[in-house]
Write a protein that holds these residues in place. Sequence first.
Motif, PDB file in Angstrom:
ATOM      1  N   VAL A   1      32.285  48.786  25.841  1.00  0.00           N
ATOM      2  CA  VAL A   1      33.515  47.520  24.722  1.00  0.00           C
ATOM      3  C   VAL A   1      32.664  47.261  24.202  1.00  0.00           C
ATOM      4  CG1 VAL A   1      34.323  44.967  25.563  1.00  0.00           C
ATOM      5  CG2 VAL A   1      33.767  46.227  27.075  1.00  0.00           C
TER       6      VAL A   1
ATOM      7  N   ARG B   1      36.037  41.315  22.074  1.00  0.00           N
ATOM      8  CA  ARG B   1      36.754  41.981  23.048  1.00  0.00           C
ATOM      9  C   ARG B   1      36.528  40.957  24.588  1.00  0.00           C
ATOM     10  NH1 ARG B   1      37.874  47.831  26.044  1.00  0.00           N
ATOM     11  NH2 ARG B   1      38.683  47.349  27.734  1.00  0.00           N
ATOM     12  N   LYS B   2      37.141  40.074  25.144  1.00  0.00           N
ATOM     13  CA  LYS B   2      37.402  39.727  25.840  1.00  0.00           C
ATOM     14  C   LYS B   2      37.109  40.253  26.953  1.00  0.00           C
ATOM     15  CE  LYS B   2      39.103  35.423  24.232  1.00  0.00           C
ATOM     16  NZ  LYS B   2      40.155  33.924  23.829  1.00  0.00           N
ATOM     17  N   THR B   3      36.598  39.946  28.293  1.00  0.00           N
ATOM     18  CA  THR B   3      36.630  40.347  29.744  1.00  0.00           C
ATOM     19  C   THR B   3      36.212  39.622  30.457  1.00  0.00           C
ATOM     20  OG1 THR B   3      34.149  41.060  29.419  1.00  0.00           O
ATOM     21  CG2 THR B   3      35.273  42.690  28.298  1.00  0.00           C
TER      22      THR B   3
ATOM     23  N   ARG C   1      46.153  49.336  24.789  1.00  0.00           N
ATOM     24  CA  ARG C   1      44.933  48.483  23.903  1.00  0.00           C
ATOM     25  C   ARG C   1      44.506  48.881  21.807  1.00  0.00           C
ATOM     26  NH1 ARG C   1      41.607  44.947  25.254  1.00  0.00           N
ATOM     27  NH2 ARG C   1      41.397  45.231  27.076  1.00  0.00           N
TER      28      ARG C   1
ATOM     29  N   CYS D   1      42.157  40.229  26.840  1.00  0.00           N
ATOM     30  CA  CYS D   1      41.217  40.446  28.227  1.00  0.00           C
ATOM     31  C   CYS D   1      43.033  41.117  28.452  1.00  0.00           C
ATOM     32  CB  CYS D   1      40.632  39.750  28.703  1.00  0.00           C
ATOM     33  SG  CYS D   1      39.912  40.523  30.439  1.00  0.00           S
TER      34      CYS D   1
ATOM     35  N   ASP E   1      40.808  45.516  31.858  1.00  0.00           N
ATOM     36  CA  ASP E   1      39.790  45.044  31.438  1.00  0.00           C
ATOM     37  C   ASP E   1      39.785  44.790  33.152  1.00  0.00           C
ATOM     38  OD1 ASP E   1      38.129  44.740  29.619  1.00  0.00           O
ATOM     39  OD2 ASP E   1      40.258  43.947  28.558  1.00  0.00           O
ATOM     40  N   SER E   2      40.533  45.008  34.417  1.00  0.00           N
ATOM     41  CA  SER E   2      41.083  44.519  35.561  1.00  0.00           C
ATOM     42  C   SER E   2      42.429  45.312  35.772  1.00  0.00           C
ATOM     43  CB  SER E   2      40.361  42.559  35.628  1.00  0.00           C
ATOM     44  OG  SER E   2      41.973  42.390  34.640  1.00  0.00           O
TER      45      SER E   2
END
Length: 290
Positions: free
Chosen positions: A14, A18-20, A82, A89, A118-119
């Motif tokens: 990552v 970048r937010k995760t 992306r 996220c 990310d999810s």
Amino acid sequence: MAEQKKNSIPMQAVEVGRKTVWHLQKMKDEGKKISMVGTAYLDPMFTMMCEKGGVDLVRYTCPGENSAMRAENIKWWTRMQRKMAPNICLNAVMQTQQYADPVTAVKEASEILADGADSVMPMGVTNEVLKAMTDNHIAVYGHVGCLSGWQTARFGGYRRVGKTAEDAMNIFRQAYEYQELGMCGMTIEMTNKEVSTAIAKKLRIPVIQVAAGGDCDGAEMVIFDLLGMMPPEMMAGHAKVYATVLSDVIKGCATYNQEVKENIYPGPEVGWSMDEAELDKFMNELESKY
């Protein structure tokens, strides 16, 4: 050898900045609210706008005439998200057939994550499938309360849930089991304020309300509502308009159309002119031969 080591860059899963889901958990732990937007097929341009506006999390689906096409396109669509929004996220909504069994779920979700999400959100996932996913280190940002989509037909349509103590406890139990099986966060939809707040306070993981209210760990709104794209009679009760994008865009297109028709655009300031000597040569040849 020393020079090679000095100039080498270690691989990172990552990028910095970048937010995760890790960052979302940290926000919950620190008592910071999480902002979430459902971009509803209008991504990736609106995903980029959300990132520029500081939104933490975007839930997105993939366009397609049917669920098979949406399942097929979600990985490519994720790469587009992306590319336009490198730091926000991303929570990808999976089609039900993509998590019909543990093996399929792990395969499909891992490919979506590898392409930049990310999810993943498997709406109404079973405990068995969820455990297989989290055992394989798949970040699942799920959903409880009223299910959004074709699943609502079982309950008589999209309606409020958690009206009775028994119903509210069933929602809590599902949310708690999801947490214990490794889910890293969830949205809670169409539950009342009291139940939404109680569940968010009881769970260790983030709980984001949508059409629910209450004091949860954050809030989600669909982009249609947030940007005033719905007719007033179709506006949901929980919606709040923060910008009137659609009316401004229509007005801009109409003004442009009018200026073209009236020969206002393009004006003399648009474009560039040819060297006068070269222009004379061109025009002479054009007129003499044609």
